[in-house]
Design a protein around this motif. Structure first.
Motif, PDB file in Angstrom:
ATOM      1  N   ARG A  23       0.850  -1.185   0.000  1.00  0.00           N
ATOM      2  CA  ARG A  23       0.000   0.000   0.000  1.00  0.00           C
ATOM      3  C   ARG A  23       0.891   1.241   0.000  1.00  0.00           C
ATOM      4  NH1 ARG A  23      -4.805  -2.630  -0.917  1.00  0.00           N
ATOM      5  NH2 ARG A  23      -5.402  -3.967   0.836  1.00  0.00           N
ATOM      6  N   LEU A  24       0.443   2.247  -0.706  1.00  0.00           N
ATOM      7  CA  LEU A  24       1.178   3.498  -0.763  1.00  0.00           C
ATOM      8  C   LEU A  24       0.298   4.648  -0.297  1.00  0.00           C
ATOM      9  CD1 LEU A  24       2.886   3.210  -4.281  1.00  0.00           C
ATOM     10  CD2 LEU A  24       3.871   2.621  -2.060  1.00  0.00           C
ATOM     11  N   ALA A  25       0.933   5.634   0.341  1.00  0.00           N
ATOM     12  CA  ALA A  25       0.246   6.879   0.632  1.00  0.00           C
ATOM     13  C   ALA A  25       0.382   7.846  -0.538  1.00  0.00           C
ATOM     14  CB  ALA A  25       0.812   7.518   1.902  1.00  0.00           C
ATOM     15  N   MET A  26       1.462   7.662  -1.300  1.00  0.00           N
ATOM     16  CA  MET A  26       1.718   8.497  -2.468  1.00  0.00           C
ATOM     17  C   MET A  26       2.436   7.665  -3.517  1.00  0.00           C
ATOM     18  SD  MET A  26       3.921  12.048  -2.730  1.00  0.00           S
ATOM     19  CE  MET A  26       5.501  11.225  -2.473  1.00  0.00           C
ATOM     20  N   ALA A  27       2.043   7.817  -4.765  1.00  0.00           N
ATOM     21  CA  ALA A  27       2.693   7.118  -5.867  1.00  0.00           C
ATOM     22  C   ALA A  27       3.255   8.146  -6.841  1.00  0.00           C
ATOM     23  CB  ALA A  27       1.703   6.211  -6.583  1.00  0.00           C
ATOM     24  N   GLU A  28       4.451   7.875  -7.332  1.00  0.00           N
ATOM     25  CA  GLU A  28       5.052   8.728  -8.355  1.00  0.00           C
ATOM     26  C   GLU A  28       4.811   8.088  -9.716  1.00  0.00           C
ATOM     27  OE1 GLU A  28       9.389  10.554  -9.753  1.00  0.00           O
ATOM     28  OE2 GLU A  28       9.221   9.417  -7.883  1.00  0.00           O
ATOM     29  N   LEU A  29       4.128   8.815 -10.580  1.00  0.00           N
ATOM     30  CA  LEU A  29       3.843   8.322 -11.923  1.00  0.00           C
ATOM     31  C   LEU A  29       4.846   8.916 -12.891  1.00  0.00           C
ATOM     32  CD1 LEU A  29       1.632   6.620 -13.519  1.00  0.00           C
ATOM     33  CD2 LEU A  29       0.729   8.855 -14.201  1.00  0.00           C
ATOM     34  N   ASP A  30       5.616   8.049 -13.534  1.00  0.00           N
ATOM     35  CA  ASP A  30       6.549   8.468 -14.571  1.00  0.00           C
ATOM     36  C   ASP A  30       5.998   7.985 -15.904  1.00  0.00           C
ATOM     37  OD1 ASP A  30       8.769   9.540 -15.815  1.00  0.00           O
ATOM     38  OD2 ASP A  30      10.198   8.657 -14.415  1.00  0.00           O
ATOM     39  N   TRP A  31       6.747   8.201 -16.983  1.00  0.00           N
ATOM     40  CA  TRP A  31       6.233   7.816 -18.299  1.00  0.00           C
ATOM     41  C   TRP A  31       6.028   6.320 -18.438  1.00  0.00           C
ATOM     42  CZ3 TRP A  31       3.837  11.375 -20.679  1.00  0.00           C
ATOM     43  CH2 TRP A  31       4.282  12.693 -20.680  1.00  0.00           C
ATOM     44  N   GLN A  32       6.761   5.512 -17.678  1.00  0.00           N
ATOM     45  CA  GLN A  32       6.602   4.059 -17.773  1.00  0.00           C
ATOM     46  C   GLN A  32       5.526   3.522 -16.846  1.00  0.00           C
ATOM     47  OE1 GLN A  32       9.019   5.367 -15.972  1.00  0.00           O
ATOM     48  NE2 GLN A  32       8.938   4.284 -14.014  1.00  0.00           N
ATOM     49  N   PRO A 123       0.289   0.284 -18.355  1.00  0.00           N
ATOM     50  CA  PRO A 123       0.949   0.284 -17.047  1.00  0.00           C
ATOM     51  C   PRO A 123       0.108   0.583 -15.818  1.00  0.00           C
ATOM     52  CG  PRO A 123       1.522   2.260 -18.278  1.00  0.00           C
ATOM     53  CD  PRO A 123       0.768   1.379 -19.217  1.00  0.00           C
ATOM     54  N   VAL A 124      -1.004   1.289 -15.946  1.00  0.00           N
ATOM     55  CA  VAL A 124      -1.739   1.706 -14.755  1.00  0.00           C
ATOM     56  C   VAL A 124      -3.176   1.192 -14.821  1.00  0.00           C
ATOM     57  CG1 VAL A 124      -2.466   3.634 -13.301  1.00  0.00           C
ATOM     58  CG2 VAL A 124      -0.334   3.799 -14.608  1.00  0.00           C
ATOM     59  N   VAL A 179      -3.648  10.788 -16.338  1.00  0.00           N
ATOM     60  CA  VAL A 179      -3.601   9.544 -17.108  1.00  0.00           C
ATOM     61  C   VAL A 179      -4.636   9.573 -18.220  1.00  0.00           C
ATOM     62  CG1 VAL A 179      -2.771   8.190 -15.144  1.00  0.00           C
ATOM     63  CG2 VAL A 179      -5.232   8.308 -15.612  1.00  0.00           C
ATOM     64  N   GLN A 180      -4.334   8.847 -19.271  1.00  0.00           N
ATOM     65  CA  GLN A 180      -5.258   8.652 -20.375  1.00  0.00           C
ATOM     66  C   GLN A 180      -5.894   7.277 -20.228  1.00  0.00           C
ATOM     67  OE1 GLN A 180      -6.067  10.730 -23.172  1.00  0.00           O
ATOM     68  NE2 GLN A 180      -7.667   9.164 -23.409  1.00  0.00           N
ATOM     69  N   SER A 220      -4.857   2.383 -18.166  1.00  0.00           N
ATOM     70  CA  SER A 220      -4.539   3.763 -18.530  1.00  0.00           C
ATOM     71  C   SER A 220      -3.031   3.891 -18.719  1.00  0.00           C
ATOM     72  CB  SER A 220      -5.030   4.744 -17.462  1.00  0.00           C
ATOM     73  OG  SER A 220      -4.312   4.568 -16.249  1.00  0.00           O
ATOM     74  N   SER A 221      -2.651   4.978 -19.358  1.00  0.00           N
ATOM     75  CA  SER A 221      -1.233   5.271 -19.561  1.00  0.00           C
ATOM     76  C   SER A 221      -0.963   6.703 -19.117  1.00  0.00           C
ATOM     77  CB  SER A 221      -0.852   5.094 -21.031  1.00  0.00           C
ATOM     78  OG  SER A 221      -1.616   5.967 -21.853  1.00  0.00           O
ATOM     79  N   PRO A 222       0.286   7.005 -18.744  1.00  0.00           N
ATOM     80  CA  PRO A 222       0.589   8.359 -18.281  1.00  0.00           C
ATOM     81  C   PRO A 222       0.414   9.381 -19.403  1.00  0.00           C
ATOM     82  CG  PRO A 222       2.285   6.790 -17.598  1.00  0.00           C
ATOM     83  CD  PRO A 222       1.434   6.087 -18.598  1.00  0.00           C
ATOM     84  N   ALA A 223      -0.315  10.449 -19.105  1.00  0.00           N
ATOM     85  CA  ALA A 223      -0.428  11.587 -20.015  1.00  0.00           C
ATOM     86  C   ALA A 223       0.423  12.750 -19.525  1.00  0.00           C
ATOM     87  CB  ALA A 223      -1.884  12.030 -20.150  1.00  0.00           C
ATOM     88  N   ARG A 224       0.662  12.786 -18.211  1.00  0.00           N
ATOM     89  CA  ARG A 224       1.584  13.751 -17.615  1.00  0.00           C
ATOM     90  C   ARG A 224       2.146  13.152 -16.341  1.00  0.00           C
ATOM     91  NH1 ARG A 224      -0.616  19.339 -15.303  1.00  0.00           N
ATOM     92  NH2 ARG A 224      -0.958  18.056 -13.440  1.00  0.00           N
TER      93      ARG A 224
END
Length: 238
Positions: A23-32, A123-124, A179-180, A220-224
């Motif tokens: 479990r995470l309190a915060m997730a960092e979304l990168d392009w991958q 990825p998401v 995310v898209q 979904s995939s990262p849009a930003r």
């Protein structure tokens, strides 16, 4: 134009494909994708197909192995610890763990690390509380949402299927991720495995197939790139 459609109620990261995650309190979304998600996987060493992964399809008890980063804030460089069903904590690279999985699978396996993530498709994964409630209603009972291995769970009155083809923005516009949303997530036998006991309930997959076109949640995939935090408002980008 954006409108709030819910808030983030849970974040999950799975350091090892097919094992239970953290479990995470915060997730960092990168392009991958989410940093550290599905970074490692076991592969069937003698399998030359396009789907070589050793997963809970072959070894259902993999879902009872809990993997976590020793330094959760630095998944790129951190080691991974695995708590086994018998309560032992081993390094992911411990030969005993590999040998145990090989014995259960009845075939040789290898551990690989892929920085971009070992994903089946995108990825998401995202699901809403409304989407999960609809499945429980069709199934006629409560289902542990962990069996579906979702990254981002949104408390919302809308089913996640309504977000297909649209963007979701999380939290603060300054650093929040976007995310898209794309395809519905086709489901397989892994969702029949209880994440707490490892027991199989085939009726779960029948419910998903018959009532929901064999789909649960959306890819979904990262849009930003950016951050996703528990409690973040989730905005639908029109």
């Amino acid at each position: 134009m954006t409108r709030i459609v819910g808030h983030v109620s849970a974040l999950n990261r799975f350091p090892v494909k097919s094992m239970a995650g953290e479990r995470l309190a915060m997730a960092e979304l990168d392009w991958q994708g989410i940093e550290g998600d599905r970074q490692y996987a076991f592969v069937r060493a003698a399998n030359g197909t396009r789907f070589p992964w050793l997963t809970a399809r072959e070894v259902p008890a993999m879902v009872l192995h809990h993997a976590r980063f020793a330094d959760p804030a630095r998944p790129k460089t951190s080691g991974v610890l695995v708590e086994t069903p018998d309560g032992a904590t081993l390094s992911l690279h411990d030969p005993l763990l590999k040998a145990h999985l090989e014995q259960a699978a009845g075939e040789p396996a290898s551990l690989i690390q892929v920085a971009r993530g070992c994903y089946d498709s995108m990825p998401v994964s995202i699901q809403s509380s409304a989407g999960h409630a609809a499945l429980e209603a069709a199934h006629g009972g409560m289902l542990d949402i962990d069996r579906f291995r979702i990254n981002v769970i949104v408390e919302s009155d809308l089913p996640a299927s309504q977000w297909q083809g649209r963007q979701l923005a999380f939290g603060d516009e300054a650093d929040g991720a976007v995310v898209q949303c794309a395809d519905p997530i086709a489901r397989c036998v892994i969702v029949t495995i209880d994440p707490q006991t490892g027991a199989k309930e085939p009726r779960v997959l029948r419910t998903v197939a018959q009532g929901f076109g064999n789909a649960y949640g959306v890819y979904s995939s990262p849009a930003r790139p950016g951050l996703i935090r528990i409690g973040d408002p989730v905005r639908l980008v029109d």
